[in-house]
Design an enzyme around this catalytic site. Structure first.
Site, PDB file in Angstrom:
ATOM      1  N   HIS A   1       7.486 -12.175 -20.917  1.00  0.00           N
ATOM      2  CA  HIS A   1       7.955 -12.543 -19.572  1.00  0.00           C
ATOM      3  C   HIS A   1       8.672 -13.896 -19.613  1.00  0.00           C
ATOM      4  CE1 HIS A   1       4.202 -10.205 -18.061  1.00  0.00           C
ATOM      5  NE2 HIS A   1       5.241  -9.433 -17.862  1.00  0.00           N
TER       6      HIS A   1
ATOM      7  N   LYS B   1      -2.761  -0.779 -10.990  1.00  0.00           N
ATOM      8  CA  LYS B   1      -3.921  -0.694 -11.895  1.00  0.00           C
ATOM      9  C   LYS B   1      -4.826  -1.841 -11.474  1.00  0.00           C
ATOM     10  CE  LYS B   1      -0.282  -2.683 -14.558  1.00  0.00           C
ATOM     11  NZ  LYS B   1       0.837  -2.509 -15.371  1.00  0.00           N
TER      12      LYS B   1
ATOM     13  N   ARG C   1      12.052  -3.787 -22.917  1.00  0.00           N
ATOM     14  CA  ARG C   1      11.322  -3.995 -24.158  1.00  0.00           C
ATOM     15  C   ARG C   1      11.835  -3.015 -25.201  1.00  0.00           C
ATOM     16  NH1 ARG C   1       5.706  -4.306 -21.045  1.00  0.00           N
ATOM     17  NH2 ARG C   1       6.904  -2.914 -19.753  1.00  0.00           N
TER      18      ARG C   1
ATOM     19  N   SER D   1       1.065  -7.184 -21.221  1.00  0.00           N
ATOM     20  CA  SER D   1      -0.186  -7.745 -20.686  1.00  0.00           C
ATOM     21  C   SER D   1      -1.376  -6.859 -21.039  1.00  0.00           C
ATOM     22  CB  SER D   1      -0.098  -7.891 -19.167  1.00  0.00           C
ATOM     23  OG  SER D   1       0.944  -8.758 -18.820  1.00  0.00           O
TER      24      SER D   1
HETATM   25  P1  ADP Z   1       3.497  -5.923 -18.436  1.00  0.00           P
HETATM   26  O1  ADP Z   1       4.033  -4.561 -18.777  1.00  0.00           O
HETATM   27  O2  ADP Z   1       3.410  -6.841 -19.608  1.00  0.00           O
HETATM   28  O3  ADP Z   1       2.240  -5.855 -17.599  1.00  0.00           O
HETATM   29  P2  ADP Z   1       4.958  -6.372 -15.986  1.00  0.00           P
HETATM   30  O4  ADP Z   1       4.616  -5.056 -15.440  1.00  0.00           O
HETATM   31  O5  ADP Z   1       4.422  -7.568 -15.270  1.00  0.00           O
HETATM   32  O6  ADP Z   1       4.560  -6.579 -17.505  1.00  0.00           O
HETATM   33  O7  ADP Z   1       6.537  -6.447 -16.164  1.00  0.00           O
HETATM   34  C1  ADP Z   1       7.413  -7.234 -15.413  1.00  0.00           C
HETATM   35  C2  ADP Z   1       8.803  -7.176 -16.009  1.00  0.00           C
HETATM   36  O8  ADP Z   1       8.794  -7.817 -17.277  1.00  0.00           O
HETATM   37  C3  ADP Z   1       9.363  -5.775 -16.280  1.00  0.00           C
HETATM   38  O9  ADP Z   1      10.762  -5.811 -16.054  1.00  0.00           O
HETATM   39  C4  ADP Z   1       9.059  -5.564 -17.739  1.00  0.00           C
HETATM   40  O10 ADP Z   1       9.935  -4.642 -18.325  1.00  0.00           O
HETATM   41  C5  ADP Z   1       9.307  -6.960 -18.264  1.00  0.00           C
HETATM   42  N1  ADP Z   1       8.598  -7.209 -19.512  1.00  0.00           N
HETATM   43  C6  ADP Z   1       7.271  -7.127 -19.724  1.00  0.00           C
HETATM   44  N2  ADP Z   1       6.976  -7.417 -21.013  1.00  0.00           N
HETATM   45  C7  ADP Z   1       8.161  -7.706 -21.624  1.00  0.00           C
HETATM   46  C8  ADP Z   1       8.538  -8.066 -22.977  1.00  0.00           C
HETATM   47  N3  ADP Z   1       7.644  -8.175 -23.942  1.00  0.00           N
HETATM   48  N4  ADP Z   1       9.847  -8.256 -23.234  1.00  0.00           N
HETATM   49  C9  ADP Z   1      10.771  -8.119 -22.253  1.00  0.00           C
HETATM   50  N5  ADP Z   1      10.487  -7.770 -20.972  1.00  0.00           N
HETATM   51  C10 ADP Z   1       9.201  -7.570 -20.652  1.00  0.00           C
END
Ligand code: ADP
Length: 164
Positions: free
Chosen positions: A18, A42, A94, A132
């Site tokens: 992030h 979740k 990702r 996460s």
């Molecule tokens: P996570 O899947 O880690 O719980 P979120 O649901 O909070 O993350 O995702 C928020 C945004 O951050 C989304 O656009 C997601 O694709 C992006 N994101 C999450 N992890 C990464 C990463 N490792 N690299 C690039 N973007 C990410």
């Protein structure tokens, strides 16, 4: 005109993937709103207030690059973007596996509001695999999460997991 981007997510908790995306997004906008979703779909490990506080702490060092605001929101992301006056939605990609979901989401958001553009950014390969869910799984099993989260987040995760 202030270029405002909304970067939405559950941020439970914020991790290096992030933060990599945020570091790139602040180069594109004047103001970046980190939108912390109330409803994560979740059960969240951290409360909304904790997730917001962590996001604020971990992005404080970027405030000379752009205005950074951490905002909790419920409901549709596109509605949050509109009410915040954001012209851009920032999403991180990702792996190829994210593509189909993001493709659908963006197509529908384009129909919900034609004036808001979605911008996709890719993290550095070192951070692309961080999620996460996996970080929480690793810490709960006593693994070392140092490569995936900043020190402050690591401390909070270890405390939640009952480790010192
Ligand atoms: P996570 O899947 O880690 O719980 P979120 O649901 O909070 O993350 O995702 C928020 C945004 O951050 C989304 O656009 C997601 O694709 C992006 N994101 C999450 N992890 C990464 C990463 N490792 N690299 C690039 N973007 C990410």
């Amino acid at each position: 005109m202030t270029r405002t981007g909304l970067y939405p997510g559950s941020f439970d908790p914020i991790h290096n993937g992030h933060l990599d995306i945020i570091g790139r997004a602040v180069k594109l906008v004047d103001k970046l709103v980190i939108g912390v979703a109330v409803d994560t779909g979740k059960s969240a490990l951290f409360t909304l207030e904790e997730r917001m506080e962590i996001a604020r702490e971990e992005t404080a060092h970027l405030k000379d690059q752009a205005e950074i605001v951490v905002h909790g929101y419920a409901g549709l992301t596109i509605n949050a973007a509109r009410s915040l006056g954001a012209q851009f939605l920032v999403r991180g990609l990702r792996a190829f596996s994210d593509f189909e979901h993001e493709f659908q989401l963006t197509s529908m958001n384009q129909q919900l509001d034609r004036d808001i553009e979605t911008v996709f950014l890719m993290a550095d390969p070192h951070h692309q695999a961080v999620a996460s869910r996996l970080v929480k799984e690793i810490v709960s099993m006593g693994g070392d999460i140092t490569p995936f989260v900043p020190e402050g987040v690591k401390r909070r995760l270890m405390a939640k997991a009952g480790q010192r």
